[in-house]
Design a protein around this motif. Structure first.
Motif, PDB file in Angstrom:
ATOM      1  N   PRO A  33       3.507  -0.942   9.866  1.00  0.00           N
ATOM      2  CA  PRO A  33       2.641   0.237   9.831  1.00  0.00           C
ATOM      3  C   PRO A  33       1.170  -0.146   9.917  1.00  0.00           C
ATOM      4  O   PRO A  33       0.768  -1.256   9.554  1.00  0.00           O
ATOM      5  N   ASN A  50       3.008   5.532  12.590  1.00  0.00           N
ATOM      6  CA  ASN A  50       3.532   4.923  11.371  1.00  0.00           C
ATOM      7  C   ASN A  50       2.363   4.262  10.631  1.00  0.00           C
ATOM      8  O   ASN A  50       1.729   3.337  11.148  1.00  0.00           O
ATOM      9  N   VAL A 104       5.130   8.422   8.195  1.00  0.00           N
ATOM     10  CA  VAL A 104       4.738   8.908   9.517  1.00  0.00           C
ATOM     11  C   VAL A 104       3.805  10.107   9.368  1.00  0.00           C
ATOM     12  O   VAL A 104       4.092  11.039   8.612  1.00  0.00           O
TER      13      VAL A 104
END
Length: 483
Positions: A33, A50, A104
């Motif tokens: 991420p 992400n 997300v």
């Protein structure tokens, strides 16, 4: 008296204990991420990204189908809403706890927030017992209340907004001086001179029986009350200089306008011919910094003007809309004498203006900032230029008075004439102490002047905050030095 002690030491940090990692049972993308701040997440347009967000929980709301969190990391007033499945709920996930959330970014169905974070993983980094924590969820605490907890008050909306505004105002002032050709000078904190001549000094001495206190500096040393004299040294080589740093006053005062340690913005302008050369810089800097802060800290400023000091925005808008008028000290005394106001202190020619006088003058001039010039010569320090106007005998000095605060800036043209300056120093018994200051007038002296602005008072002025203790991270005043 201050003692300065510096000792070498080592600290052993034990490894932190295990923290819980809460994982959703739903499919989780293993792609690394992107770490983002809350402010970046709120402005992000790439939905579906992400990301990882780290911050502190401002609210927790568990429901049957989801758990809603609001996470803030200090980068903005607005928090990021996190939506998690019930299996991610945990007793450690409380108001005030520190968390790391990975998930997300998605468009929020609610109009009040542009995006929300669908959590896939939550890591509780630091636990917080909300029962013992002094600030309570959904409560709006007063500035006076949160002042009791200087180690925690940065976690409140009001004070975190204040700190962001303070940071932006600092940058704006530096930017103004840079854009206008000023050179920044780092003036010393430890000094051997008393610039103001008021004797409100903290003396600095080393601590320790093995140190000879009398010979450490060879002369008495103090915490600086002003960087002005050091700027005057630099004004012999640079036409425009400024400094922005900590200054100290040993005032036994508990008022809402005074601190023992505060920040000053000071500037010195060489080849200045009149007070107007100084007042122009003061006014332009005030406008430039305030407009910058209002443009870059919209939500934070609105919080103060709507909830902390309602209605103050109109006062500041009037300041920015109108030019600052100028009156002489003599005119100010006439205004005060003609008023129907009952003052605690008499307003006679030759007296120093008190806060009540300053506030009345501001109100009389339309509740906008006003410059007061040409004060009685005896009221001003030795460096103020003698106007040589008899019989009044005034100095080329100026104060900027502003609504709600009173004096914000003080300055003067400096006495560049060697014979008059020497006579003044001899009169106050400082000719030997300031022989170096006389040297400045002997070798390449030019007409010059400068001013100082109290940074905390500036913040009080534009935000409408009542106490100066509420616009500085760690206030220092008589009988109080917490942390």
């Amino acid at each position: 008296m201050f003692q300065v002690v510096v000792k070498a030491f080592s600290v052993s940090l034990a490894a932190p204990g295990p923290r819980r990692i809460l994982l959703s049972a739903r499919h989780y993308c293993e792609k690394t991420p992107t770490k983002v701040r809350v402010s970046e997440a709120l402005s992000r347009t790439e939905l579906g990204t992400n990301v990882k967000v780290q911050g502190w929980v401002r609210s927790v709301r568990p429901q049957k189908t989801n758990v809603f969190l609001h996470v803030n990391d200090g980068s903005s007033l607005q928090s990021l809403q996190v939506v998690a499945s019930p299996e991610l709920d945990d007793p450690l996930l409380t108001f005030g706890s520190a968390v790391e959330v990975t998930g997300v970014l998605k468009k929020s169905p609610h109009q009040r927030q542009p995006v929300e974070l669908e959590a896939k993983q939550i890591r509780v980094v630091g636990e917080c017992n909300p029962v013992d924590f002094p600030f309570k969820i959904k409560e709006r605490h007063s500035l006076e209340y949160i002042r009791q907890f200087p180690h925690f008050r940065c976690r409140t909306n009001a004070f975190s907004s204040l700190l962001r505004i303070r940071s932006e105002a600092t940058a704006a002032i530096h930017s103004y001086f840079k854009d206008n050709g000023f050179v920044q000078i780092h003036t010393p904190i430890i000094t051997s001179n008393d610039c103001e001549g008021a004797g409100e000094l903290f003396q600095v001495e080393p601590s320790g029986s093995h140190i000879d206190n009398e010979n450490f500096f060879s002369v008495p040393a103090f915490l600086t009350v002003s960087g002005q004299l050091h700027l005057e040294v630099m004004s012999g080589a640079f036409s425009r200089v400024y400094t922005f740093g900590t200054t100290f006053r040993a005032e036994n005062s508990q008022t809402r306008r005074h601190l023992a340690e505060f920040y000053m913005v000071e500037a010195e302008v060489s080849f200045a011919q009149s007070i107007e050369d100084l007042t122009k810089v003061m006014e332009d800097m005030f406008r430039s910094a305030t407009e910058h802060v209002f443009a870059h800290c919209v939500e934070d400023v609105d919080l103060f003007h709507k909830h902390v000091t309602p209605g103050h925005r109109d006062t500041v808008d009037a300041m920015l809309k109108n030019r600052f008028p100028t009156i002489t000290y003599s005119e100010a005394i006439d205004i005060l004498k003609r008023s129907s106001e009952t003052f605690v202190f008499p307003a006679d020619w030759g007296c120093d203006l008190k806060t009540e006088h300053e506030k009345y003058l501001v109100k009389h001039c339309g509740n906008i900032p006003v410059f007061v010039t040409d004060y009685p010569y005896d009221l001003k320090p030795f460096y103020a230029r003698d106007n040589q106007d008899h019989p009044q005998h005034t100095a080329a000095a100026v104060d900027l008075l502003v609504p709600g605060v009173g004096e914000l800036c003080g300055g003067s043209l400096r006495e560049e004439r060697l014979d008059l300056l020497r006579a003044r120093l001899e009169e106050v018994g400082l000719a030997d102490t300031y022989s170096w200051y006389l040297d400045l007038r002997r070798f390449g002296s030019v007409p010059h002047g400068g001013f100082g602005l109290g940074f905390e008072r500036y913040l009080q002025c534009i935000l409408g905050v009542e106490s100066i203790k509420d616009v500085i991270p760690f206030p220092r005043f008589s009988r109080s030095c917490v942390l």
